[in-house]
Design a protein around this motif. Structure first.
Motif, PDB file in Angstrom:
ATOM      1  N   GLN A   1      13.304 -13.408  66.644  1.00  0.00           N
ATOM      2  CA  GLN A   1      13.176 -14.187  65.409  1.00  0.00           C
ATOM      3  C   GLN A   1      14.464 -14.957  65.123  1.00  0.00           C
ATOM      4  O   GLN A   1      14.415 -16.093  64.666  1.00  0.00           O
ATOM      5  CB  GLN A   1      12.810 -13.290  64.227  1.00  0.00           C
ATOM      6  N   LYS A   2      15.612 -14.366  65.433  1.00  0.00           N
ATOM      7  CA  LYS A   2      16.884 -15.080  65.238  1.00  0.00           C
ATOM      8  C   LYS A   2      16.956 -16.306  66.137  1.00  0.00           C
ATOM      9  O   LYS A   2      17.434 -17.368  65.725  1.00  0.00           O
ATOM     10  CB  LYS A   2      18.065 -14.151  65.499  1.00  0.00           C
TER      11      LYS A   2
ATOM     12  N   ASP B   1      14.693  -7.885  71.507  1.00  0.00           N
ATOM     13  CA  ASP B   1      13.725  -7.227  70.647  1.00  0.00           C
ATOM     14  C   ASP B   1      13.178  -8.245  69.648  1.00  0.00           C
ATOM     15  O   ASP B   1      13.591  -9.407  69.640  1.00  0.00           O
ATOM     16  CB  ASP B   1      14.325  -6.011  69.960  1.00  0.00           C
ATOM     17  N   LEU B   2      12.267  -7.801  68.812  1.00  0.00           N
ATOM     18  CA  LEU B   2      11.619  -8.706  67.860  1.00  0.00           C
ATOM     19  C   LEU B   2      12.629  -9.356  66.918  1.00  0.00           C
ATOM     20  O   LEU B   2      12.546 -10.553  66.634  1.00  0.00           O
ATOM     21  CB  LEU B   2      10.550  -7.950  67.067  1.00  0.00           C
ATOM     22  N   SER B   3      13.609  -8.595  66.467  1.00  0.00           N
ATOM     23  CA  SER B   3      14.620  -9.132  65.547  1.00  0.00           C
ATOM     24  C   SER B   3      15.432 -10.247  66.203  1.00  0.00           C
ATOM     25  O   SER B   3      15.655 -11.306  65.611  1.00  0.00           O
ATOM     26  CB  SER B   3      15.537  -8.006  65.077  1.00  0.00           C
ATOM     27  N   LEU B   4      15.873 -10.027  67.429  1.00  0.00           N
ATOM     28  CA  LEU B   4      16.637 -11.054  68.147  1.00  0.00           C
ATOM     29  C   LEU B   4      15.756 -12.271  68.431  1.00  0.00           C
ATOM     30  O   LEU B   4      16.197 -13.409  68.296  1.00  0.00           O
ATOM     31  CB  LEU B   4      17.219 -10.503  69.442  1.00  0.00           C
TER      32      LEU B   4
ATOM     33  N   ASP C   1      14.715 -18.867  64.677  1.00  0.00           N
ATOM     34  CA  ASP C   1      15.329 -19.432  63.475  1.00  0.00           C
ATOM     35  C   ASP C   1      16.482 -20.382  63.790  1.00  0.00           C
ATOM     36  O   ASP C   1      16.892 -21.154  62.925  1.00  0.00           O
ATOM     37  CB  ASP C   1      15.827 -18.317  62.554  1.00  0.00           C
TER      38      ASP C   1
ATOM     39  N   THR D   1       5.773 -12.560  65.552  1.00  0.00           N
ATOM     40  CA  THR D   1       5.253 -11.325  64.971  1.00  0.00           C
ATOM     41  C   THR D   1       5.106 -10.207  65.995  1.00  0.00           C
ATOM     42  O   THR D   1       4.862  -9.066  65.613  1.00  0.00           O
ATOM     43  CB  THR D   1       3.912 -11.573  64.266  1.00  0.00           C
TER      44      THR D   1
ATOM     45  N   ARG E   1       7.073 -18.070  62.894  1.00  0.00           N
ATOM     46  CA  ARG E   1       7.628 -16.721  62.983  1.00  0.00           C
ATOM     47  C   ARG E   1       7.071 -16.011  64.208  1.00  0.00           C
ATOM     48  O   ARG E   1       5.929 -16.252  64.614  1.00  0.00           O
ATOM     49  CB  ARG E   1       7.364 -15.939  61.701  1.00  0.00           C
TER      50      ARG E   1
END
Length: 139
Positions: free
Chosen positions: A10-11, A5-8, A14, A27, A25
């Protein structure tokens, strides 16, 4: 493995030191697509004041690979990509929108349109790219 998903996404981004350096980032992420953004800063410009082509190539490569990851799974590697610069990149933000155009079991092909966004939110196409991404999973 947690769901992609978007959260993973971004991790994962990062965890890449170079992506952190560029302050990139994600988005949007999912359904064969990914959008990567980088704010234009003075240290990312070349000698004529345009966003350096290497930053555009980075954004194309990473957005293509993330888009392909939505089709192939999280363990993927870029096999190769090409980028064509359409016009000098000026603006406040770089947006790389990638989408899978074909996916098999072990590889995917994706294309990416790269835009700069000005202060009023207007977008200008500055480059297009296409790449092949391979699954790094052992069979």
């Amino acid at each position: 493995m947690p769901p992609l998903d978007l959260s993973l996404a971004q991790k994962v981004l990062d965890s890449q030191p170079f992506s952190v350096l560029l302050q990139a980032r994600i988005t949007a992420f999912g359904d064969g697509q990914a959008v990567l953004e980088v704010d234009v800063r003075d240290e990312l410009l070349q000698q004529n004041g345009y966003l350096h082509g290497g930053v555009l190539a980075y954004a194309a490569d990473n957005s293509i690979t993330f888009a392909a990851g939505t089709a192939l799974g999280p363990a993927v590697l870029t096999s190769g990509f090409s980028v064509q610069y359409v016009r000098p990149a000026t603006g406040r933000r770089l947006v790389a929108r990638a989408a899978v155009v074909h996916a098999g079991r072990r590889q995917a092909v994706a294309r990416c349109d790269l835009f700069t966004v000005d202060a009023d939110g207007g977008e200008t196409l500055c480059a297009v790219a296409q790449g092949t991404v391979l699954s790094a999973q052992q069979s």
